[in-house]
Write an enzyme that holds these catalytic residues in place. Structure first.
Site, PDB file in Angstrom:
ATOM      1  N   ASN A  11      -0.235  23.472  35.711  1.00  0.00           N
ATOM      2  CA  ASN A  11      -0.294  23.587  37.168  1.00  0.00           C
ATOM      3  C   ASN A  11      -1.061  24.867  37.500  1.00  0.00           C
ATOM      4  O   ASN A  11      -0.518  25.954  37.395  1.00  0.00           O
ATOM      5  CB  ASN A  11       1.147  23.645  37.720  1.00  0.00           C
ATOM      6  CG  ASN A  11       1.172  23.953  39.203  1.00  0.00           C
ATOM      7  OD1 ASN A  11       0.150  23.870  39.883  1.00  0.00           O
ATOM      8  ND2 ASN A  11       2.358  24.306  39.703  1.00  0.00           N
ATOM      9  N   LYS A  13      -1.964  25.919  40.280  1.00  0.00           N
ATOM     10  CA  LYS A  13      -1.639  26.465  41.613  1.00  0.00           C
ATOM     11  C   LYS A  13      -2.964  26.771  42.328  1.00  0.00           C
ATOM     12  O   LYS A  13      -3.949  26.096  42.074  1.00  0.00           O
ATOM     13  CB  LYS A  13      -0.737  27.686  41.492  1.00  0.00           C
ATOM     14  CG  LYS A  13       0.465  27.403  40.590  1.00  0.00           C
ATOM     15  CD  LYS A  13       1.505  28.450  40.624  1.00  0.00           C
ATOM     16  CE  LYS A  13       2.650  28.023  39.707  1.00  0.00           C
ATOM     17  NZ  LYS A  13       3.799  28.899  39.795  1.00  0.00           N
ATOM     18  N   HIS A  91       7.147  20.932  44.619  1.00  0.00           N
ATOM     19  CA  HIS A  91       7.187  22.231  43.930  1.00  0.00           C
ATOM     20  C   HIS A  91       7.876  23.235  44.852  1.00  0.00           C
ATOM     21  O   HIS A  91       7.696  23.203  46.066  1.00  0.00           O
ATOM     22  CB  HIS A  91       5.757  22.677  43.593  1.00  0.00           C
ATOM     23  CG  HIS A  91       5.723  23.845  42.670  1.00  0.00           C
ATOM     24  ND1 HIS A  91       5.988  25.133  43.096  1.00  0.00           N
ATOM     25  CD2 HIS A  91       5.495  23.922  41.341  1.00  0.00           C
ATOM     26  CE1 HIS A  91       5.911  25.946  42.059  1.00  0.00           C
ATOM     27  NE2 HIS A  91       5.615  25.240  40.976  1.00  0.00           N
ATOM     28  N   GLU A  93       7.233  26.176  45.553  1.00  0.00           N
ATOM     29  CA  GLU A  93       6.320  26.957  46.400  1.00  0.00           C
ATOM     30  C   GLU A  93       5.941  26.168  47.643  1.00  0.00           C
ATOM     31  O   GLU A  93       5.784  26.725  48.726  1.00  0.00           O
ATOM     32  CB  GLU A  93       5.074  27.359  45.597  1.00  0.00           C
ATOM     33  CG  GLU A  93       5.422  28.443  44.576  1.00  0.00           C
ATOM     34  CD  GLU A  93       4.516  28.494  43.362  1.00  0.00           C
ATOM     35  OE1 GLU A  93       3.440  27.853  43.359  1.00  0.00           O
ATOM     36  OE2 GLU A  93       4.903  29.175  42.384  1.00  0.00           O
ATOM     37  N   GLU A 163      12.564  23.268  37.416  1.00  0.00           N
ATOM     38  CA  GLU A 163      11.921  24.576  37.519  1.00  0.00           C
ATOM     39  C   GLU A 163      12.829  25.534  38.274  1.00  0.00           C
ATOM     40  O   GLU A 163      12.795  25.575  39.512  1.00  0.00           O
ATOM     41  CB  GLU A 163      10.589  24.444  38.269  1.00  0.00           C
ATOM     42  CG  GLU A 163       9.556  23.601  37.562  1.00  0.00           C
ATOM     43  CD  GLU A 163       8.151  24.061  37.910  1.00  0.00           C
ATOM     44  OE1 GLU A 163       7.372  24.299  36.984  1.00  0.00           O
ATOM     45  OE2 GLU A 163       7.839  24.195  39.106  1.00  0.00           O
ATOM     46  N   GLY A 169       6.883  32.253  37.358  1.00  0.00           N
ATOM     47  CA  GLY A 169       5.950  33.369  37.496  1.00  0.00           C
ATOM     48  C   GLY A 169       6.601  34.737  37.335  1.00  0.00           C
ATOM     49  O   GLY A 169       6.003  35.755  37.674  1.00  0.00           O
ATOM     50  N   SER A 208       7.820  30.187  33.470  1.00  0.00           N
ATOM     51  CA  SER A 208       7.434  31.181  32.461  1.00  0.00           C
ATOM     52  C   SER A 208       7.412  30.632  31.037  1.00  0.00           C
ATOM     53  O   SER A 208       7.817  31.317  30.090  1.00  0.00           O
ATOM     54  CB  SER A 208       8.341  32.420  32.551  1.00  0.00           C
ATOM     55  OG  SER A 208       8.208  33.024  33.824  1.00  0.00           O
TER      56      SER A 208
HETATM   57  P1  PGA Z   1       4.921  29.643  35.635  1.00  0.00           P
HETATM   58  O1  PGA Z   1       4.904  28.511  36.785  1.00  0.00           O
HETATM   59  O2  PGA Z   1       4.688  28.967  34.326  1.00  0.00           O
HETATM   60  O3  PGA Z   1       3.795  30.586  36.010  1.00  0.00           O
HETATM   61  O4  PGA Z   1       6.248  30.295  35.699  1.00  0.00           O
HETATM   62  C1  PGA Z   1       5.452  27.262  36.565  1.00  0.00           C
HETATM   63  C2  PGA Z   1       5.273  26.401  37.803  1.00  0.00           C
HETATM   64  O5  PGA Z   1       5.479  26.916  38.910  1.00  0.00           O
HETATM   65  O6  PGA Z   1       4.945  25.199  37.707  1.00  0.00           O
END
Ligand code: PGA
Length: 247
Positions: A11, A13, A91, A93, A163, A169, A208
């Site tokens: 992903n 983003k 997601h 976000e 998640e 992140g 992460s």
């Molecule tokens: P990350 O994000 O691996 O940077 O923690 C995962 C995601 O939000 O899909």
């Protein structure tokens, strides 16, 4: 029971560039993952140039509407036409930045299925919810909104991604045991509706994931791969994660 086929989804983003498209394309085309589906989900403008034989393509979002007067939106049918097989839905976000409710997310899951895409339904709790010991309850509510709209039979047509928001992140990965416990909970929650569907649905972990922790996470009995954010922007790191799933 043997595990389900692993899936690793990158992903991006709102990151990336044409240079990263080229880098990722050549890296993935030169690799072979016989036992794993590898999926790249770049921002919309890069979808066309990423279409390739070396991997599968997904989008990060689509409209809950099929078509029409919705300026700035992209339909599931358009994504399908552009070669996407998957689309990330709900997601955290997007739930936060765009106020997407459980119902909005459920409607998007339904629209994606109707257009022939495989939605990757994201669920996961905040740190506060976990500290209160309410993560399962919270996730059950997110799942139930979707179940209510599409029905358990259609869950066979989706992928679920757990998640935890506190791990996205942040570099703070859920431990393999913490992740496994929630994956097991998701499967047991679905088992109440239909045991076969629950046993076969792929459940990815995201938050992460790195090359250094991927193998232990993916070896858990209910973890079927990963949704990778930051580490999917580096071809070498992403390939190492795919390799861990493929092993
Ligand atoms: P990350 O994000 O691996 O940077 O923690 C995962 C995601 O939000 O899909």
């Amino acid at each position: 029971m043997s595990k389900r086929r692993p899936l690793v989804a990158g992903n991006w983003k709102m990151n990336g560039s044409l240079a990263l498209v080229d880098e990722m394309k050549s890296a993935l085309e030169a690799s072979e993952f016989a036992n794993t589906d590898v999926l790249v989900c770049p921002p919309f403008p890069y979808l066309g140039s990423l279409a390739s034989d070396g991997f599968i393509l997904g989008a990060q979002n689509h409209s809950k509407f099929d078509a029409g007067a919705h300026t700035g939106e992209t339909s599931a049918a358009m994504l399908k036409e552009f070669g996407c097989r998957y689309v990330i839905v709900g997601h955290s976000e997007r739930r936060e930045d765009n106020n997407e409710s459980n119902l909005d997310v459920a409607e998007k899951v339904e629209t994606a299925i109707n257009a022939g895409l495989i939605p990757i339904l994201c669920v996961g709790e905040s740190e506060q919810t976990r500290d209160a010991g309410k993560e399962n309850e919270f996730i059950a509510e997110q799942l139930d909104a979707v179940l209510k709209l599409i029905g358990i039979a259609n869950v066979a047509k989706i992928v679920i991604a757990y998640e935890p928001i506190w791990a996205i992140g942040t570099g703070k990965t859920a431990s393999p045991e913490q992740a496994q416990a929630v994956h097991e909970f998701i499967r047991s929650h679905l088992t109440k509706e239909n045991a076969d569907v629950a046993a076969s649905v792929q459940i990815l972990y995201g938050g992460s994931v790195k090359a250094s922790n991927a193998a232990t996470l993916f070896s858990q009995p209910d973890i079927d791969g990963g949704l990778i954010g930051g580490a999917s922007l580096n071809a070498e790191e992403f390939l190492a994660i795919c390799q861990a799933a493929n092993a």
